[in-house]
Design an enzyme around this catalytic site. Structure first.
Site, PDB file in Angstrom:
ATOM      1  N   LYS A  86       0.838  -1.196   0.000  1.00  0.00           N
ATOM      2  CA  LYS A  86       0.000   0.000   0.000  1.00  0.00           C
ATOM      3  C   LYS A  86       0.876   1.250   0.000  1.00  0.00           C
ATOM      4  O   LYS A  86       1.604   1.495   0.956  1.00  0.00           O
ATOM      5  CB  LYS A  86      -0.887   0.022   1.262  1.00  0.00           C
ATOM      6  CG  LYS A  86      -1.934   1.118   1.195  1.00  0.00           C
ATOM      7  CD  LYS A  86      -2.620   1.381   2.506  1.00  0.00           C
ATOM      8  CE  LYS A  86      -1.991   2.482   3.304  1.00  0.00           C
ATOM      9  NZ  LYS A  86      -1.947   3.800   2.640  1.00  0.00           N
ATOM     10  N   GLU A 137      10.655   1.680   9.834  1.00  0.00           N
ATOM     11  CA  GLU A 137      11.513   2.846   9.559  1.00  0.00           C
ATOM     12  C   GLU A 137      10.685   4.076   9.884  1.00  0.00           C
ATOM     13  O   GLU A 137       9.752   4.398   9.148  1.00  0.00           O
ATOM     14  CB  GLU A 137      11.930   2.865   8.081  1.00  0.00           C
ATOM     15  CG  GLU A 137      12.754   1.691   7.635  1.00  0.00           C
ATOM     16  CD  GLU A 137      14.133   1.662   8.285  1.00  0.00           C
ATOM     17  OE1 GLU A 137      14.614   2.716   8.752  1.00  0.00           O
ATOM     18  OE2 GLU A 137      14.714   0.569   8.334  1.00  0.00           O
ATOM     19  N   CYS A 153      13.217  12.105   5.904  1.00  0.00           N
ATOM     20  CA  CYS A 153      13.442  11.668   7.288  1.00  0.00           C
ATOM     21  C   CYS A 153      14.890  11.893   7.718  1.00  0.00           C
ATOM     22  O   CYS A 153      15.187  11.910   8.899  1.00  0.00           O
ATOM     23  CB  CYS A 153      13.064  10.199   7.429  1.00  0.00           C
ATOM     24  SG  CYS A 153      13.933   9.176   6.226  1.00  0.00           S
ATOM     25  N   GLU A 210       9.328  15.844  15.819  1.00  0.00           N
ATOM     26  CA  GLU A 210       9.585  15.926  14.389  1.00  0.00           C
ATOM     27  C   GLU A 210       8.606  16.907  13.729  1.00  0.00           C
ATOM     28  O   GLU A 210       7.405  16.822  13.954  1.00  0.00           O
ATOM     29  CB  GLU A 210       9.409  14.535  13.761  1.00  0.00           C
ATOM     30  CG  GLU A 210       9.788  14.496  12.302  1.00  0.00           C
ATOM     31  CD  GLU A 210       9.543  13.131  11.659  1.00  0.00           C
ATOM     32  OE1 GLU A 210       8.458  12.553  11.872  1.00  0.00           O
ATOM     33  OE2 GLU A 210      10.433  12.652  10.936  1.00  0.00           O
TER      34      GLU A 210
END
Ligand code: NAD
Length: 485
Positions: free
Chosen positions: A178, A253, A287, A389
């Site tokens: 997906k 991850e 990232c 973040e």
């Protein structure tokens, strides 16, 4: 090859294109214009069930095919991506908002490279044997797991999607995958290419939909034996909670809040040039971006002045314009999040040195989601701005006096994905590299990637490693055979 994208894209199940069982769709928005320009299936459990059945049926043949057979088809897909780079790059840019030159130069070539890398890698993938002298011999078989699930994010859409599905396929698994519902188009084009390349039906199934209705159904499905996920730490936690009691293999991850540590003895020009990139490439939505810039006090003011001057030069605008260095933020939701993070930084006492505002470019992008590259100083290491973040074009500056202080600032984070260290002193570089709590360290460079190296993070940045043999090993189950002689 005709790679036109229909207004309503379809799922790719059992080698054919199919509408979602509930006949429901989600709008797909071009973030540079704010306009709906297509629809994607809002898939749910019945679609996942069909995909899992197709993958199970395809597994015996695919898992028993020879490495050469798998190489041929995966390599053919790499070639077809390359041959259609313009269509892929435009689809990526319209979906994600990143500059077209970036999609063309990095995202799409790298997706093709992922196919070529694992296609050739599988031809050299060997297992071990352990001799017990004259007494016995052990050999270790590596078997494909079966049906595996791959779920990917929106920031490097095709590049990260292929980074997981290709090792899974190369190792002999069948896949239910997906892509992000925010950036589904290049995954759709990939399904068209897979059909043309002759990938057997059911080996790869690409299902479109959102996290709650579709992603979590993949994670929950009892016949999907491993999950490879790239995305937020929040979703990673939910996935781990579901997968752990089912004893699924998981590779996660997740997010990052990476330090970029600048010593006064560094190669200044190279550091400055690279720091502009590591701060704002892809609108800061990588990232691995260094969002916390830590600068030795001796060069703090010099760095600040020069950095502001260089970042001012980054033109923000229409991603289709070759002069745009920065494109749009990926969605309205994410735009609002980044703007709220900038407001929070000000409430926390941060001083905005540059940027901080949204932008309305002239012309077709007037309703797009654009934010100025933003530089903030004056915040402590453990405030929310420096701990959470943001994943946008926002960096903070902090100064340090000693190596120990630099290390302490770098490690004041719940994340541990990547770090960059700038110094000409090899002993200092080596010591810092060994003591910073991150899975990926760059010394005097950034984003220099060798696909053979392990990729992943410490702490809240994830579990496991992707890349090279690590990825092929993740997608196999080991079986040791001991024969007494
Ligand atoms: P996200 O977690 O919102 O979504 C990622 C994918 O997971 C999407 O396909 C989404 O539909 C799906 N998803 C969401 N919730 C789910 C759930 N509960 N169960 C199953 N699937 C679910 O992340 P995003 O906003 O698309 O991407 C940005 C995040 O990804 C950032 O945190 C960034 O740091 C991270 N990221 C990490 C890496 C890395 O290699 N460590 C690389 C790129 C991005």
């Amino acid at each position: 090859m005709n790679l036109e994208i229909p207004y309503q894209i379809l799922n790719y199940i059992d080698g054919a294109f199919s509408v979602p069982q509930n006949n429901q769709y989600l709008d797909n928005i071009n973030p540079a214009t704010g306009e709906v320009y297509g629809q994607i299936p809002n898939s749910t459990l019945p679609d996942i069930e069909r995909a899992v059945s197709a993958a199970k049926a395809a597994f015996p043949n695919w898992s028993e095919s020879t490495p050469e057979q798998r190489f041929r088809v995966l390599n053919r897909i790499a070639e077809l991506i390359e041959e259609n780079i313009d269509a892929f790059a435009l689809a990526e840019t319209n979906d994600n908002g990143k500059p077209l030159w970036l999609s063309k130069r990095v995202d799409i070539p790298r997706a093709s490279e992922n196919f070529r890398f694992f296609a050739t890698g599988l031809m050299h993938f060997a297992s071990e044997s352990h001799s017990m002298g004259e007494k016995a011999i052990n050999y270790t078989l590596r078997k494909p797991i079966g049906v595996v699930g791959c779920i990917s994010p929106w920031n490097l859409p095709l590049y990260l999607f292929t980074w997981k599905i290709v090792p899974a396929l190369a190792a002999g698994n069948c896949v239910v995958a997906k892509p992000s519902e925010v950036t589904p188009m290049t995954a759709y084009l990939l399904s068209v290419i897979c059909q043309k390349a002759g990938l057997p039906a059911g080996v790869l199934n690409i299902i479109h939909g959102n996290g709650p209705n579709c992603g979590s159904e993949i994670v929950k499905h009892p016949d999907i034996k491993a999950i490879s996920f790239t995305g937020s730490t929040r979703a990673g936690k939910d996935i781990a909670a579901i997968a752990a009691p089912m004893f699924k293999k998981i590779s996660l991850e997740l997010g990052g809040k990476n330090p970029n540590i600048i010593f006064d003895d560094c190669n200044w020009e190279k550091m400055m040039r690279t720091t502009v990139q590591s701060s704002f490439a892809n609108q800061g939505q990588i990232c691995l971006c260094g969002s916390r810039i830590l600068i030795h006090e001796a060069v703090y003011e010099k760095f600040k002045t020069e950095f502001i001057a260089r970042v001012k030069e980054l033109t923000v605008g229409d991603p289709l314009d070759t002069n745009s260095k920065q494109g749009a933020i990926v969605s309205k939701l994410h735009f609002d999040k980044v703007m709220s993070c900038i407001a929070l930084a000000q409430q926390e006492g941060g001083k905005i040195l540059l940027g901080g505002n949204s932008i309305k470019p002239e012309g077709r992008c007037i309703n797009g989601y654009f934010i100025e590259p933003t530089i903030i100083e004056g915040l402590g290491a453990d405030c929310r701005t420096n701990m959470e973040e943001i994943f946008g074009p926002v960096v903070t500056l902090q100064s340090f006096k000693t190596d120990e202080e630099a290390l302490q600032l770098a490690n004041t984070s719940d994340y541990g994905l990547a770090a960059t260290i700038w110094t000409q002193d090899i002993s200092r570089a080596q010591k810092m590299a060994s003591m910073v709590h991150s899975g990926i360290i760059w010394v005097n460079c950034w984003l220099l990637r060798d696909l053979r190296t392990p990729f992943g993070g410490f702490k809240n940045s994830g579990v496991g490693r992707e890349g090279g043999w690590e990825a092929l090993k993740f997608f196999t189950e080991q079986k040791n055979v001991c024969i007494e002689l």
